[in-house]
Design a protein around this motif. Structure first.
Motif, PDB file in Angstrom:
ATOM      1  N   LEU A 380      38.737  57.871  37.792  1.00 32.68           N
ATOM      2  CA  LEU A 380      39.608  59.285  37.772  1.00 32.68           C
ATOM      3  C   LEU A 380      38.945  60.099  36.976  1.00 32.68           C
ATOM      4  O   LEU A 380      38.937  61.290  36.842  1.00 32.68           O
ATOM      5  N   GLY A 381      37.962  59.735  36.182  1.00 33.63           N
ATOM      6  CA  GLY A 381      36.906  60.420  35.348  1.00 33.63           C
ATOM      7  C   GLY A 381      36.257  59.781  34.595  1.00 33.63           C
ATOM      8  O   GLY A 381      35.833  58.402  34.884  1.00 33.63           O
ATOM      9  N   GLU A 382      35.200  60.393  33.572  1.00 32.95           N
ATOM     10  CA  GLU A 382      34.062  59.678  33.170  1.00 32.95           C
ATOM     11  C   GLU A 382      34.363  58.681  32.214  1.00 32.95           C
ATOM     12  O   GLU A 382      33.760  57.591  32.054  1.00 32.95           O
ATOM     13  N   LYS A 383      35.850  58.542  31.725  1.00 31.98           N
ATOM     14  CA  LYS A 383      36.046  57.790  30.846  1.00 31.98           C
ATOM     15  C   LYS A 383      37.572  57.010  31.209  1.00 31.98           C
ATOM     16  O   LYS A 383      38.128  56.404  30.429  1.00 31.98           O
ATOM     17  N   VAL A 384      38.071  57.401  32.370  1.00 36.27           N
ATOM     18  CA  VAL A 384      39.322  56.673  32.905  1.00 36.27           C
ATOM     19  C   VAL A 384      39.062  56.129  33.989  1.00 36.27           C
ATOM     20  O   VAL A 384      38.449  56.581  35.113  1.00 36.27           O
ATOM     21  N   ASN A 385      39.721  54.763  34.186  1.00 42.78           N
ATOM     22  CA  ASN A 385      39.806  54.338  35.477  1.00 42.78           C
ATOM     23  C   ASN A 385      41.168  53.696  35.895  1.00 42.78           C
ATOM     24  O   ASN A 385      41.936  53.238  34.860  1.00 42.78           O
ATOM     25  N   LEU A 386      41.368  53.446  37.066  1.00 41.68           N
ATOM     26  CA  LEU A 386      42.989  53.333  37.533  1.00 41.68           C
ATOM     27  C   LEU A 386      42.462  52.022  38.490  1.00 41.68           C
ATOM     28  O   LEU A 386      41.647  52.079  39.223  1.00 41.68           O
ATOM     29  N   ARG A 387      43.330  50.763  38.468  1.00 33.97           N
ATOM     30  CA  ARG A 387      43.066  49.659  39.171  1.00 33.97           C
ATOM     31  C   ARG A 387      44.560  49.157  39.625  1.00 33.97           C
ATOM     32  O   ARG A 387      45.342  49.264  38.835  1.00 33.97           O
ATOM     33  N   ALA A 388      44.848  49.028  40.855  1.00 30.55           N
ATOM     34  CA  ALA A 388      45.937  48.326  41.487  1.00 30.55           C
ATOM     35  C   ALA A 388      45.520  46.772  41.931  1.00 30.55           C
ATOM     36  O   ALA A 388      44.545  46.786  42.349  1.00 30.55           O
ATOM     37  N   ASP A 389      46.731  46.172  41.507  1.00 34.58           N
ATOM     38  CA  ASP A 389      46.705  44.636  42.234  1.00 34.58           C
ATOM     39  C   ASP A 389      47.745  44.520  42.961  1.00 34.58           C
ATOM     40  O   ASP A 389      49.151  44.697  42.601  1.00 34.58           O
ATOM     41  N   VAL A 390      47.603  43.649  44.080  1.00 37.81           N
ATOM     42  CA  VAL A 390      48.761  42.976  44.987  1.00 37.81           C
ATOM     43  C   VAL A 390      48.137  41.501  45.379  1.00 37.81           C
ATOM     44  O   VAL A 390      47.162  41.248  45.582  1.00 37.81           O
ATOM     45  N   SER A 391      49.144  40.646  44.752  1.00 36.32           N
ATOM     46  CA  SER A 391      48.714  39.137  44.794  1.00 36.32           C
ATOM     47  C   SER A 391      49.941  38.582  45.401  1.00 36.32           C
ATOM     48  O   SER A 391      51.158  38.723  45.233  1.00 36.32           O
ATOM     49  N   TYR A 392      49.667  37.223  46.106  1.00 32.65           N
ATOM     50  CA  TYR A 392      50.663  36.519  46.800  1.00 32.65           C
ATOM     51  C   TYR A 392      50.374  34.954  46.701  1.00 32.65           C
ATOM     52  O   TYR A 392      49.053  34.832  46.873  1.00 32.65           O
ATOM     53  N   GLY A 393      51.044  34.061  46.077  1.00 33.82           N
ATOM     54  CA  GLY A 393      50.608  32.758  46.042  1.00 33.82           C
ATOM     55  C   GLY A 393      51.885  31.887  46.601  1.00 33.82           C
ATOM     56  O   GLY A 393      53.105  32.226  46.365  1.00 33.82           O
ATOM     57  N   HIS A 394      51.425  31.081  47.371  1.00 33.60           N
ATOM     58  CA  HIS A 394      52.468  30.208  48.291  1.00 33.60           C
ATOM     59  C   HIS A 394      52.061  28.696  47.910  1.00 33.60           C
ATOM     60  O   HIS A 394      50.875  28.216  48.302  1.00 33.60           O
ATOM     61  N   TYR A 395      52.842  27.483  47.314  1.00 35.19           N
ATOM     62  CA  TYR A 395      52.914  26.328  47.141  1.00 35.19           C
ATOM     63  C   TYR A 395      53.928  25.666  47.937  1.00 35.19           C
ATOM     64  O   TYR A 395      54.956  25.868  47.792  1.00 35.19           O
ATOM     65  N   GLU A 396      53.524  24.492  48.727  1.00 35.29           N
ATOM     66  CA  GLU A 396      54.460  23.684  49.338  1.00 35.29           C
ATOM     67  C   GLU A 396      54.059  22.187  48.932  1.00 35.29           C
ATOM     68  O   GLU A 396      52.977  21.889  48.936  1.00 35.29           O
ATOM     69  N   ARG A 397      55.126  21.443  48.593  1.00 37.51           N
ATOM     70  CA  ARG A 397      55.011  19.946  48.391  1.00 37.51           C
ATOM     71  C   ARG A 397      56.251  19.267  49.021  1.00 37.51           C
ATOM     72  O   ARG A 397      57.277  19.541  48.959  1.00 37.51           O
ATOM     73  N   ARG A 398      55.658  18.274  49.684  1.00 35.10           N
ATOM     74  CA  ARG A 398      56.504  17.160  50.490  1.00 35.10           C
ATOM     75  C   ARG A 398      56.413  15.940  49.744  1.00 35.10           C
ATOM     76  O   ARG A 398      55.291  15.289  49.514  1.00 35.10           O
ATOM     77  N   TYR A 399      57.433  15.359  49.155  1.00 32.59           N
ATOM     78  CA  TYR A 399      57.492  14.104  48.412  1.00 32.59           C
ATOM     79  C   TYR A 399      58.315  13.154  49.147  1.00 32.59           C
ATOM     80  O   TYR A 399      59.385  13.177  49.523  1.00 32.59           O
ATOM     81  N   LEU A 400      57.648  11.929  49.552  1.00 34.71           N
ATOM     82  CA  LEU A 400      58.233  10.975  50.274  1.00 34.71           C
ATOM     83  C   LEU A 400      57.958   9.579  49.648  1.00 34.71           C
ATOM     84  O   LEU A 400      57.148   9.099  49.107  1.00 34.71           O
ATOM     85  N   ARG A 401      59.384   8.824  49.497  1.00 37.96           N
ATOM     86  CA  ARG A 401      59.364   7.721  48.994  1.00 37.96           C
ATOM     87  C   ARG A 401      60.090   6.617  49.871  1.00 37.96           C
ATOM     88  O   ARG A 401      61.192   6.727  50.129  1.00 37.96           O
ATOM     89  N   ASP A 402      59.419   5.559  50.196  1.00 43.05           N
ATOM     90  CA  ASP A 402      59.910   4.816  51.494  1.00 43.05           C
ATOM     91  C   ASP A 402      59.968   3.349  50.804  1.00 43.05           C
ATOM     92  O   ASP A 402      58.974   2.684  50.064  1.00 43.05           O
ATOM     93  N   GLN A 403      61.219   2.863  50.578  1.00 44.05           N
ATOM     94  CA  GLN A 403      61.399   1.537  50.014  1.00 44.05           C
ATOM     95  C   GLN A 403      61.193   0.513  51.179  1.00 44.05           C
ATOM     96  O   GLN A 403      61.783   0.515  51.929  1.00 44.05           O
ATOM     97  N   ARG A 404      60.481  -0.511  50.386  1.00 43.58           N
ATOM     98  CA  ARG A 404      59.916  -1.575  51.495  1.00 43.58           C
ATOM     99  C   ARG A 404      61.086  -2.549  51.692  1.00 43.58           C
ATOM    100  O   ARG A 404      61.837  -2.681  50.884  1.00 43.58           O
TER     101      ARG A 404
END
Length: 742
Positions: A380-404
Motif C-alpha cells: 500500500l505504500g513504501e512502508k505499509v503492507n496488507l495481507r489477507a489469509d483464507v484457510s481451511y482444514g479438514h480431518y477425518e478419523r474412523r476408529y474400529l474395534r473388533d472383538q475376537r
C-alpha cells in the motif's frame, strides 16, 4: 476493566501509527528502511511474515561459533547463489554448521523479490551450500511478521533444513524429542509435544502460520507431520496468545514448508530398515520470473511392535500412509502477490488391544487430513503492507474395534473435525523506530463425533490484535515490545491477552531478553461434550458444558553470551501460573468408574534452561542442554504427572566435505517421572516414579564423488529405552537409504 482500557489505548496507538506511515520519512540506521536490498520493490509476504529492516553489523542472537570464517572451499557446491524466497527462508542459504539452538533463521527479506536462480543447483540436499551471514537471519513466528533475529525481544529457536536432514528424523515427533525443554509424550492418541513442563494441549502447533486441525484427546499427533517438505521449524517458548489466541500458553511451534527455488529440479529419497520401515519421498519444483511451484509426495509404512511379549497385545501399531503437498507463489505486479498451499495425508494404523476378562480386540484407525491456504498481499505504500489469509482444514478419523470371537463390544466411531480461518493483517514502519502489526481474524470450528453428547459441537471466535515493536536505542539494541489481543468466543465471551517484552545488548557479546504475558486455553469439545463408555475396561467419560477457559500468567528471562568466536552460552528461567485448570474428576458408579472434567486445579510450573554450543577442532560441533522443571499441582500438592524434573540433552555433528562424510549423534537423559494411576479401581491413585531413561539416535552419510548420490544409515533409540506402561516408544531400529538431487 483496566485491561480493556489498556488494549483500547494500544489499538488506537497502532491505528494512528498506520495513518502516519506514509508521512514519516525513513530514519538513519535502517530502522524504517525497506527490508529488501532492493528499495524499489518489497518482497511479498508469507502469512505471518513481513519484510524486516536492514540493520548492518548485527549478529544472530545465537549464531554458530566460528561460522564467520568458514572457508569457501567447504561449500557443497559452487553454484551461483539461489534467491531466497521473498516470503520464506531459503534452503540453499542455510548451513547445517549454523543451526542455532535458539533464535536464528535465514533471511528471506534480504533478497530482492526479483532475484531468481540463474541455473539449477546441482547438490544433494543433505550437504548445505554456503550460508548467509548471521546478521541477515530473520524470524517470523514471534511477531507474526519478519524481523531481524537480533532485534526480537522474544527468544526464538530455529531448526533449519540442514539440521532436519542431518538428524535423520522421519517425522516431527522424532525431530523435537531431543530438543532442550521439550518432551514428546507417547499415548494412544499419538505423539504429543510437552513444552516447559506443560501438557501438549497448551502448545499451539502451526504449519505456515495456520493451526493444524485434528486433535485427538487434546493433542496434535506430531507423527502425522512428515518432514520431506519442511524448510525449517520455528519455536517460541512462553505465552503466544497475544498473536495466536487460544492454546498458545506454553509456546508455539511453526513448521514452515519449502518453496520452489530452482528453474527446474527434483529430489528423491528412499530408505528401508527394521520393523519393515519404508520411507519414499519425491519432490519436484519449477520457477519462472514471477511464479514458482513446488510439489512433493511421500510414502511410509512400518510393522507393529510389542514391548511386552507375555501377551498377544501390541504396544505400537502398524503404519501405512502417504502424503501429498503443493506450494505455489505468483507475483502479479510490483504491488500485488499471491501465495497458496495445499496438502493431503492418508494414514492407516492397526494394532491388538487387551480388555477386561481376557477379551482381545483388533483395532484399526484411518486418518485423512486436508489443509489449504490462500494468501494475497498488497503493497500500500513504501512502508505499509496488507495481507489477507483464507484457510481451511479438514480431518477425518474412523476408529474400529473388533472383538475376537464375539461382537458384543464391537465399535465403529467416526470423527470429523473442520476449521476455517479468515484474517487480514497490516504491517507498517511509520518511523521513530516503530514496527506495527495490526490484524483481525475469525476462526470457525466444527466437530462431529460419535463420542460427543449430541454428536456435534461448533463455535466461532473473532479476534483483534496489535503489537508495536519499538527500537529505543539502536546502538545498544534496546527494543521494547508491547502487544494485546481481544478474542470474543461464541461460547466463552471476551478474553484479553496482553504481552510485554524487552531486549537489550549491553555489550557486543551479551544479549538479555525478558517477557511477561497472559495466555488462555478454551475448553476443547471433548472437555465440554464427550460422552464415552468403555465397558471392556470398566469406565465412562462425561464432559462438562459449564467449564470455563483456563487462564495463565507467564514470564521468562534469558541471557545469551558469546565469550569467544567458537562458543555460545545461554541461560533462561521461566514460570507459568495457571488458574481454572481443567482436570479430571473420578467418581465410582457401581462397577464402573466415571471420569468428568472440572475447573478446580491451580498449577505453577517453573524452571530453567542452560545450554552451550561449542565448535571443537576437527570440524566437530557440540551442543549441550540442561532443563530443570518444577511443576506442581497446587490443589493436590503434588508434582505434575509424567513431568521429569531433570533432563539433559546433547548433540554432536561432524563433517568432512572433502571426503563427503557427515555424522550426527544426539541423545537425551530424562530423570524420574511421577505417575498416579488407579490400578485397582478404588478411586485412590497408586502412585509410582518411572526410572530415568537414556535415548540415543545417530545418522551417518556419505556423498559419493560421482553420480551425486548420498548414502546414509540412521539408528533410532539405540539404547533400547521404552516400556509398555509409561514409555511406549518404538524399540531400537536401523534404516539405510539413498538420496539424490536432479
Amino acid at each position: 476493566m483496566s485491561g480493556r482500557w489498556w488494549l483500547c489505548a494500544l489499538l488506537w496507538s497502532a491505528v494512528s501509527g498506520l495513518a502516519r506511515a506514509e508521512d514519516v520519512p525513513s530514519e538513519n540506521g535502517g530502522v524504517a528502511q525497506p527490508a529488501s536490498l532492493s528499495d524499489a520493490e518489497p518482497a511479498p509476504e508469507t502469512p505471518g511474515q513481513e519484510s524486516a529492516p536492514e540493520t548492518p553489523g548485527q549478529e544472530s542472537a545465537r549464531e554458530t561459533p566460528g561460522q564467520e570464517s568458514a572457508p569457501a572451499a567447504e561449500a557443497a557446491t559452487s553454484a551461483e547463489p539461489v534467491a531466497a524466497s521473498p516470503s520464506e527462508p531459503d534452503a540453499a542459504s542455510v548451513s547445517a554448521e549454523a543451526v542455532p539452538a535458539s533464535p536464528s533463521e535465514p533471511d528471506a527479506a534480504s533478497v530482492s523479490a526479483e532475484a531468481v536462480p540463474a541455473k539449477p543447483v546441482q547438490a544433494v540436499e543433505a550437504t548445505p551450500p554456503v550460508e548467509e551471514p548471521p546478521a541477515l537471519q530473520t524470524v517470523v513466528t514471534s511477531s507474526r511478521t519478519q524481523e531481524r533475529l537480533r532485534e526480537t525481544p522474544v527468544a526464538t529457536e530455529v531448526i533449519t533444513r540442514s539440521e532436519i536432514v542431518a538428524s535423520g528424523a522421519r517425522d516431527a515427533s522424532e525431530l523435537l524429542n531431543a530438543r532442550p525443554g521439550f518432551v514428546v509424550q507417547q499415548g494412544f492418541s499419538g505423539s504429543g509435544l510437552s513444552m516447559q513442563g506443560l501438557a501438549p494441549e497448551y502448545v499451539l502447533v502451526l504449519v505456515d502460520g495456520e493451526r493444524v486441525t485434528g486433535k485427538v484427546d487434546g493433542n496434535i499427533d506430531l507423527s502425522r507431520l512428515s518432514l520431506e517438505d519442511i524448510e525449517q521449524v520455528e519455536i517460541v517458548k512462553g505465552p503466544g496468545s497475544v498473536l495466536y489466541g487460544s492454546d498458545a500458553v506454553a509456546g508455539v511451534v511453526n513448521f514452515i514448508t519449502r518453496r520452489a527455488q530452482r528453474t527446474l529440479g527434483a529430489d528423491l529419497r528412499a530408505a528401508y530398515g527394521t520393523l519393515g520401515r519404508l520411507d519414499l519421498d519425491a519432490t519436484g519444483e519449477t520457477r519462472g520470473d514471477a511464479w514458482g511451484l513446488r510439489m512433493s509426495a511421500g510414502l511410509q509404512r512400518r510393522d507393529a511392535y510389542d514391548l511386552d511379549t507375555t501377551d498377544i497385545g501390541t504396544t505400537g501399531s502398524t503404519l501405512s500412509g502417504y502424503d501429498l503437498s503443493a506450494r505455489g507463489d505468483w507475483r502479479g505486479s510490483e504491488t500485488m502477490s499471491l501465495e497458496g498451499t495445499a496438502s493431503y495425508s492418508h494414514r492407516i494404523q492397526r494394532g491388538v488391544d487387551l480388555g477386561a476378562a481376557g477379551a482381545v480386540f483388533d483395532r484399526a484407525t484411518r486418518d485423512n487430513t486436508f489443509a489449504s491456504r490462500l494468501s494475497p498481499s498488497w503493497r500500500l505504500g513504501e512502508k505499509v503492507n496488507l495481507r489477507a489469509d483464507v484457510s481451511y482444514g479438514h480431518y477425518e478419523r474412523r476408529y474400529l474395534r473388533d472383538q475376537r470371537n464375539a461382537s458384543a463390544l464391537d465399535t465403529v466411531e467416526d470423527t470429523r473435525d473442520q476449521q476455517a480461518r479468515v484474517g487480514a493483517q497490516m504491517d507498517a514502519r511509520p518511523g521513530g523506530g516503530h514496527a506495527l502489526v495490526v490484524g483481525t481474524e475469525y476462526l470457525g470450528e466444527w466437530l462431529q463425533s460419535d463420542r460427543l453428547d449430541g454428536g456435534r459441537g461448533r463455535r466461532g471466535r473473532g479476534s483483534l490484535y496489535a503489537q508495536d515493536s519499538w527500537t529505543l536505542w539502536e546502538r545498544k539494541g534496546l527494543v521494547a515490545m508491547r502487544g494485546g489481543r481481544a478474542d470474543v468466543d461464541s461460547q466463552f465471551g471476551l478474553a484479553l491477552t496482553p504481552r510485554f517484552a524487552l531486549k537489550v545488548d549491553p555489550l557486543s557479546w551479551l544479549t538479555v531478553r525478558g517477557s511477561y504475558g497472559w495466555g488462555y486455553r478454551a475448553p476443547s469439545f471433548q472437555d465440554l461434550l464427550i460422552d464415552f463408555e468403555n465397558p471392556s475396561v470398566g469406565y465412562t467419560v462425561r464432559g462438562n458444558p459449564d467449564l470455563k477457559p483456563e487462564r495463565s500468567r507467564s514470564f521468562s528471562f534469558n541471557v545469551e553470551t558469546r565469550p569467544t568466536r567458537d562458543s555460545v552460552v545461554w541461560v533462561g528461567v521461566f514460570q507459568h501460573s495457571l488458574r481454572d485448570m481443567i482436570s479430571a474428576s473420578l467418581q465410582s458408579e457401581g462397577d464402573f468408574l466415571r471420569y468428568s472434567y472440572i475447573n478446580i486445579a491451580r498449577a505453577r510450573v517453573r524452571g530453567g534452561e542452560l545450554g552451550l554450543r561449542q565448535t571443537l577442532p576437527g570440524r566437530i560441533q557440540v551442543e549441550l542442554g540442561y532443563t530443570l522443571t518444577d511443576g506442581t499441582d497446587q490443589e493436590l500438592d503434588r508434582a505434575l504427572e509424567g513431568q521429569a524434573r531433570h533432563r539433559l540433552t546433547a548433540q554432536a555433528t561432524w563433517r568432512h566435505r572433502e571426503w563427503g562424510l557427515e555424522a550426527n549423534l544426539r541423545g537425551a537423559l530424562t530423570g524420574e517421572r511421577p505417575f498416579y494411576p488407579d490400578t485397582n479401581g478404588d478411586g485412590v491413585a497408586d502412585s509410582y516414579r518411572a526410572s530415568p531413561t537414556v535415548s540415543l539416535d545417530a545418522r551417518v552419510a556419505w556423498l559419493m564423488p560421482a553420480g551425486g548420490l548420498q548414502l546414509f544409515v540412521v539408528g533410532s533409540n539405540l539404547t533400547g529405552a521404552g516400556n509398555p506402561t509409561d514409555l511406549p516408544i518404538p524399540p531400537r531400529t536401523l534404516q539405510a537409504g539413498v538420496s539424490t538431487r536432479f
